[in-house]
Design an enzyme around this catalytic site. Structure first.
Site, short mmCIF file in Angstrom:
data_model
loop_
_atom_site.label_atom_id
_atom_site.label_comp_id
_atom_site.label_asym_id
_atom_site.label_seq_id
_atom_site.Cartn_x
_atom_site.Cartn_y
_atom_site.Cartn_z
N GLY A 99 0.83 -1.21 0.00
CA GLY A 99 0.00 0.00 0.00
C GLY A 99 0.87 1.26 0.00
O GLY A 99 1.17 1.77 -1.05
N SER A 195 5.00 -5.62 -3.43
CA SER A 195 4.75 -4.19 -3.57
C SER A 195 5.40 -3.41 -2.44
O SER A 195 6.61 -3.51 -2.22
CB SER A 195 3.25 -3.94 -3.67
OG SER A 195 2.97 -2.65 -4.13
N TYR A 196 4.62 -2.62 -1.66
CA TYR A 196 5.21 -1.84 -0.57
C TYR A 196 5.72 -2.73 0.55
O TYR A 196 6.44 -2.26 1.44
CB TYR A 196 4.20 -0.83 -0.02
CG TYR A 196 4.86 0.29 0.75
CD1 TYR A 196 5.44 1.37 0.08
CD2 TYR A 196 4.94 0.25 2.13
CE1 TYR A 196 6.07 2.38 0.79
CE2 TYR A 196 5.56 1.26 2.85
CZ TYR A 196 6.14 2.32 2.16
OH TYR A 196 6.77 3.32 2.86
N ASP A 406 3.91 -6.45 -15.13
CA ASP A 406 3.53 -5.40 -14.18
C ASP A 406 4.15 -4.07 -14.60
O ASP A 406 5.36 -3.97 -14.77
CB ASP A 406 4.02 -5.79 -12.79
CG ASP A 406 3.74 -4.73 -11.74
OD1 ASP A 406 2.79 -3.93 -11.93
OD2 ASP A 406 4.48 -4.69 -10.73
N HIS A 458 1.44 -7.67 -11.28
CA HIS A 458 1.90 -7.22 -9.96
C HIS A 458 1.65 -8.27 -8.89
O HIS A 458 2.49 -8.48 -8.01
CB HIS A 458 1.16 -5.92 -9.62
CG HIS A 458 1.71 -5.18 -8.45
ND1 HIS A 458 2.95 -4.58 -8.46
CD2 HIS A 458 1.18 -4.92 -7.23
CE1 HIS A 458 3.16 -3.98 -7.30
NE2 HIS A 458 2.10 -4.17 -6.53
#
Length: 486
Positions: A99, A195-196, A406, A458
């Site tokens: 996020g 991701s984050y 991605d 992703h």
């Protein structure tokens, strides 16, 4: 005393069976020494016997809250699945989504690698035959507070969130979770995420590594390694790679590509007005195609699609330059591109929340994949590479993987980032196979393994579930992926 979850909304047969099992567990716990009785009772209170719409399974599952700050009333919500076979012999894997502000239960469990996927026909759940609890005991946690069902009773906490407090709360969560589930303390423990979580996973790993050196044996965490996918690792290379990947994959024109290159310096926080104008044109393209997977359809007939397009955070987090654009924060949709809609409906059902022992404080907002309440992020280093170096030197197994369709944190960015580490290459660009087909390529560095996954976006386990399960099995076993068809 144990809290019983015998609901009157259950069918009579389910109610009697559930209560019988609970009473049996209570009797057994009462015959144990006090310390053992406490954790046995806590486990039983968190036991999930059956979810609405759930298919039959043989493995156990648990869900509930672990307090991470008693003074502030902060508690993180978790969902844990024992391995499908011989859980006593399998490692423990914690999965985190990014996020920042997105739920690992909404994405990781429900649309990527968990056992149960919500379906359009509510409250139906589909069993994921490529679930990662075929490889490990699987733990999900919604972190930080304010995400999903995790909460704080101190409203000012939400305005102080950042990388540091997220790592600290996650560490306290683990210490307390292991006290509740001491039978898993001796298991090899691994962290994974995407991701984050390229920030979350290394930072939490570092905290465990440091604290293991000074803690009592009681709270020692048997961390063996970490694996991160399509991961935010370095602001400069992540952002340069996004632009280069977009041009190389025919997303932007030659002119726009060269204009961005001429006007934007991604190693700096401030940008010129020309750079801003060009980046707005770049992000405009991703309003009509999916940044998270270039070659899939979008969800177009959905009551939720406009919700998923809203920015998660309004330009306050790293990377410091591109984070100022709403397109940077666009939320990934599921594939089925409308899968996230089904998940959101499912977790807002009162009967589902009751079965999961969730939302016990009556949170005054609906469950969402990514928190609309987190509007500030206090700290995020521009690069995680110093931590990666430290973890390698600390003897941890480090794997980095990348789905190659991605556009959000593309394989181009990750390759730039890993080159920046300057590690010696032990085995260069080698194909790996999933049966007769090439699954991607690998590069074995001195202390780190890099894996690409073909035709995956992703959320790699969503697009390539069979290959993703093969990937995690080899990571956990510390085995090289097969370099020839089989």
């Amino acid at each position: 005393m144990m809290t019983h979850h015998c609901s009157s909304s259950s069918s009579p047969s389910m109610l009697s069976l559930k209560c019988l099992l609970m009473l049996t567990a209570t009797f057994m716990a009462s015959s144990l020494p006090s310390g053992m009785a406490n954790w046995a009772s806590e486990q039983e209170a968190d036991r999930v016997y059956r979810l609405p719409g759930q298919p039959d399974v043989k493995f156990k599952q648990y869900a509930g809250y672990v307090t991470v700050n008693e003074t502030h009333g902060r508690a993180l919500f978790y969902w844990f699945f024992e391995a499908t076979d011989k859980p006593q012999d399998k490692p423990l894997l914690l999965w985190l989504n990014g996020g920042p502000g997105c739920s690992s239960i909404g994405y990781g469990q429900s649309e990527e690698l968990g056992p149960f996927f919500p379906q359009k026909d509510q409250p139906k759940l589909k069993f994921n035959r490529y679930t990662w609890n075929k490889a490990a005991n699987l733990l999900f946690v919604e972190s930080p507070v304010g995400v999903g069902f995790s909460y704080t009773n101190t409203s000012s906490d939400i305005g102080q969130l950042g990388d540091t407090i997220t790592a600290q709360d996650s560490y306290v969560f683990l210490v307390n979770w292991f006290r509740r589930f001491p039978q898993f303390k001796s298991h090899d423990f691994y962290l994974a995420g995407e991701s984050y979580a390229g920030h979350y996973v290394p930072q939490l790993s570092e905290l465990i590594l440091d604290n293991n050196k000074k803690l009592s044996k009681e709270d020692y965490i048997n961390l063996k390694g970490l694996m991160i996918g399509n991961a935010l690792l370095d602001d400069d290379t992540d952002q340069r790679g996004m632009i280069d990947y977009a041009w190389d994959h025919a997303v932007v024109s030659d002119r726009l590509y060269h204009d961005i290159k001429a006007t934007c310096n991604f190693s700096q926080e401030d940008m010129t007005s020309d750079c801003t104008s060009n980046l707005n044109k770049y992000f405009a393209v991703y309003r009509i195609i999916d940044m998270y997977s270039l070659y899939v359809s979008k969800c177009v007939n959905s009551n939720f699609s406009s919700t998923r397009q809203r920015p998660v955070i309004d330009g306050v987090i790293a990377p410091r330059l591109l984070s100022k654009f709403a397109g940077w924060h666009k939320r990934p949709a599921g594939y089925d591109p409308c899968a996230s809609d089904y998940t959101e409906v499912y977790f807002n059902r009162p009967d589902v929340q009751e079965a999961l022992h969730a939302n016990v404080t009556n949170i005054p907002y609906p469950w969402t994949h990514c928190s609309n309440n987190i509007s500030f992020w206090s700290d995020a280093p521009a690069s995680i590479l110093p931590i990666i170096r430290k973890l390698i030197q600390g003897g941890l197994r480090v794997w980095v993987y990348s789905g190659d369709t991605d556009g959000r944190i593309p394989v181009t960015s990750t390759r730039y980032t890993l080159n920046k580490l300057g590690l010696n290459i032990v085995q260069d660009w080698t194909p790996w196979y999933n049966y007769q087909q090439v699954g991607g390529w690998t590069v074995e560095y001195d202390g780190l393994t890099f894996v690409t996954v073909r035709a995956a976006g992703h959320q790699v386990p969503t697009f390539a579930p069979k290959r993703a399960l093969q990937l995690v099995k080899h990571f956990l076993a510390n085995e090289t992926l097969p370099s020839v068809p089989f």
